[in-house]
Design a protein around this motif. Structure first.
Motif, PDB file in Angstrom:
ATOM      1  N   SER A  18       0.768  -0.986  -0.082  1.00 39.08           N
ATOM      2  CA  SER A  18      -0.063  -0.121   0.026  1.00 39.08           C
ATOM      3  C   SER A  18       0.849   1.310  -0.055  1.00 39.08           C
ATOM      4  O   SER A  18       2.102   1.123  -0.359  1.00 39.08           O
ATOM      5  N   TYR A  19       0.457   2.302   0.483  1.00 40.65           N
ATOM      6  CA  TYR A  19       1.156   3.802   0.215  1.00 40.65           C
ATOM      7  C   TYR A  19       2.385   3.779   0.956  1.00 40.65           C
ATOM      8  O   TYR A  19       3.724   4.109   0.483  1.00 40.65           O
ATOM      9  N   ARG A  43      -5.429  -2.905   1.534  1.00 43.44           N
ATOM     10  CA  ARG A  43      -5.354  -1.545   1.984  1.00 43.44           C
ATOM     11  C   ARG A  43      -6.320  -1.055   2.908  1.00 43.44           C
ATOM     12  O   ARG A  43      -7.466  -1.491   2.997  1.00 43.44           O
ATOM     13  N   ASN A  45      -7.499   1.551   3.653  1.00 42.13           N
ATOM     14  CA  ASN A  45      -8.670   2.525   3.098  1.00 42.13           C
ATOM     15  C   ASN A  45      -9.431   1.968   1.969  1.00 42.13           C
ATOM     16  O   ASN A  45      -9.983   2.576   1.107  1.00 42.13           O
ATOM     17  N   HIS A  50     -12.727   8.045  -2.083  1.00 40.05           N
ATOM     18  CA  HIS A  50     -11.833   9.050  -2.298  1.00 40.05           C
ATOM     19  C   HIS A  50     -10.750   9.439  -1.229  1.00 40.05           C
ATOM     20  O   HIS A  50     -11.084   8.837  -0.161  1.00 40.05           O
ATOM     21  N   SER A  51      -9.635   9.794  -1.408  1.00 42.23           N
ATOM     22  CA  SER A  51      -8.613  10.261  -0.609  1.00 42.23           C
ATOM     23  C   SER A  51      -8.349  11.518  -0.578  1.00 42.23           C
ATOM     24  O   SER A  51      -8.619  12.143  -1.455  1.00 42.23           O
ATOM     25  N   GLU A  61      -9.320   9.190  -6.418  1.00 49.74           N
ATOM     26  CA  GLU A  61      -9.839   7.868  -5.862  1.00 49.74           C
ATOM     27  C   GLU A  61      -8.604   7.258  -5.226  1.00 49.74           C
ATOM     28  O   GLU A  61      -7.345   7.166  -5.682  1.00 49.74           O
ATOM     29  N   ALA A  62      -8.733   6.629  -4.034  1.00 53.10           N
ATOM     30  CA  ALA A  62      -7.853   6.073  -3.273  1.00 53.10           C
ATOM     31  C   ALA A  62      -7.358   4.980  -3.961  1.00 53.10           C
ATOM     32  O   ALA A  62      -5.844   4.859  -3.841  1.00 53.10           O
ATOM     33  N   CYS A 141      -9.315  13.616   7.184  1.00 51.73           N
ATOM     34  CA  CYS A 141      -9.480  12.652   5.906  1.00 51.73           C
ATOM     35  C   CYS A 141     -10.913  12.901   4.976  1.00 51.73           C
ATOM     36  O   CYS A 141     -11.282  12.859   3.992  1.00 51.73           O
ATOM     37  N   ASN A 279      -2.472   8.759   8.399  1.00 51.81           N
ATOM     38  CA  ASN A 279      -3.286   8.872   6.882  1.00 51.81           C
ATOM     39  C   ASN A 279      -2.435   8.704   5.818  1.00 51.81           C
ATOM     40  O   ASN A 279      -1.160   8.316   5.887  1.00 51.81           O
ATOM     41  N   VAL A 280      -2.750   8.885   4.637  1.00 47.30           N
ATOM     42  CA  VAL A 280      -2.070   8.676   3.200  1.00 47.30           C
ATOM     43  C   VAL A 280      -0.901   9.339   3.280  1.00 47.30           C
ATOM     44  O   VAL A 280       0.401   8.643   3.133  1.00 47.30           O
TER      45      VAL A 280
END
Length: 305
Positions: A18-19, A43, A45, A50-51, A61-62, A141, A279-280
């Motif tokens: 993931s991120y 992931r 999220n 959406h992120s 979009e996430a 978020c 968060n991201v």
């Protein structure tokens, strides 16, 4: 995905795609290190469409952010990607071995654990089905998109005071105590100053978009709901390796230093599994630091990482 034959030996293995994991692997790829990313496709999220709050990607979009990150990463020839679950981490005389659930093993000089966390929600009917869509945990978020509407906080205990006192910056807040705790005089005064409404009647279920149905038959429509989830690591690898853990407000997370190094030399951790909240944007930053530190370890050894 690269077409080269899958190797079993790498400079660094990143567990989690993931991120945070993508960010760490990108730093390593740009240093021309041989990197394996092992990803189970979970992931945190994934339920949110959406992120928000991530510089340059706000409102996107996430899933698209993650997909583009992966596509860019796999353009680097020293990277291999493996879809699967890592079941076991073992220390070797020099480095580590990650064994998958299917029995395959892969070795590396260093590990980056970006395994994320699993959210455990209160057992309230209708809550889990709306997670990431109209039920959230991070005001930064998702708060802005509620357009200063009516926001509910579903209490799980005193920790929910944090949500109740923050969220008035995003809308009109009602704290549903749901028989979980009773605020003391000081807490009540703090919420009164912030304009928070207290609802003591037990909650029966969540319906519609974010309608709170109470035990006395009332139904209160909300633009969105916030709840504190309990979290636990999405993988047992850190504990298998003996990494020190730390108790956060919602659960255990991996203790790291400023470079994202764990207490086990050669093992780095980043993302939500290695911080009390995230968060991201924070995950990407953590991953970049972990990737750089892991690269330094491959050059200078554990003492200079």
């Amino acid at each position: 995905m690269t077409t080269q034959k899958m190797s079993t030996e790498f400079d660094v293995i990143v567990v989690g795609g993931s991120y945070a994991g993508l960010s760490a692997a990108t730093q390593l790829a740009r240093a021309r290190r041989r990197v394996l990313v092992i990803d189970a496709g979970q992931r945190r999220n994934r339920y949110a469409q959406h992120s928000h709050g991530f510089l340059g990607q706000d409102g996107r979009e996430a899933a698209a952010i993650a997909a583009e990150g992966r596509a860019q990463l796999l353009k680097y020839p020293t990277v291999q990607w493996l879809e699967g679950a890592a079941a076991q981490a073992t220390r070797l005389a020099r480095g580590f071995r990650i064994t998958l659930t299917d029995g395959r093993g892969f070795d590396a000089q260093a590990l980056v654990l970006a395994t994320g966390v699993v959210d455990e929600l209160p057992a309230l009917p209708g809550l889990a089905e709306r997670w990431g869509m109209s039920v959230f945990h991070c005001p930064y978020c998702h708060g802005y998109e509620l357009m200063e509407g009516r926001i509910g906080v579903m209490a799980v205990g005193p920790l929910s005071m944090h949500h109740a006192l923050m969220l008035p910056d995003w809308g009109q807040v009602t704290l549903f105590l749901n028989e979980t705790f009773e605020p003391d005089v000081e807490q009540l005064a703090s919420m009164a100053r912030r304009g928070v409404t207290i609802e003591r009647t037990a909650v029966r279920r969540i319906a519609g978009h974010a309608t709170v149905e109470l035990a006395d038959g009332r139904a209160i429509d909300m633009a969105g709901l916030f709840v504190v989830s309990r979290t636990h690591s999405g993988s047992p690898l850190a504990e298998q390796l003996g990494c020190e853990m730390e108790e956060g407000p919602t659960g255990l997370f991996v203790r790291t230093d400023a470079t994202k190094a764990t207490s086990v030399a050669g093992v780095f951790a980043c993302g939500d599994s290695a911080r009390a909240a995230g968060n991201v944007a924070m995950a990407v930053a953590d991953g970049a630091m972990a990737g750089v530190a892991a690269h330094r370890l491959t050059i200078f050894g554990a003492q200079a990482a």
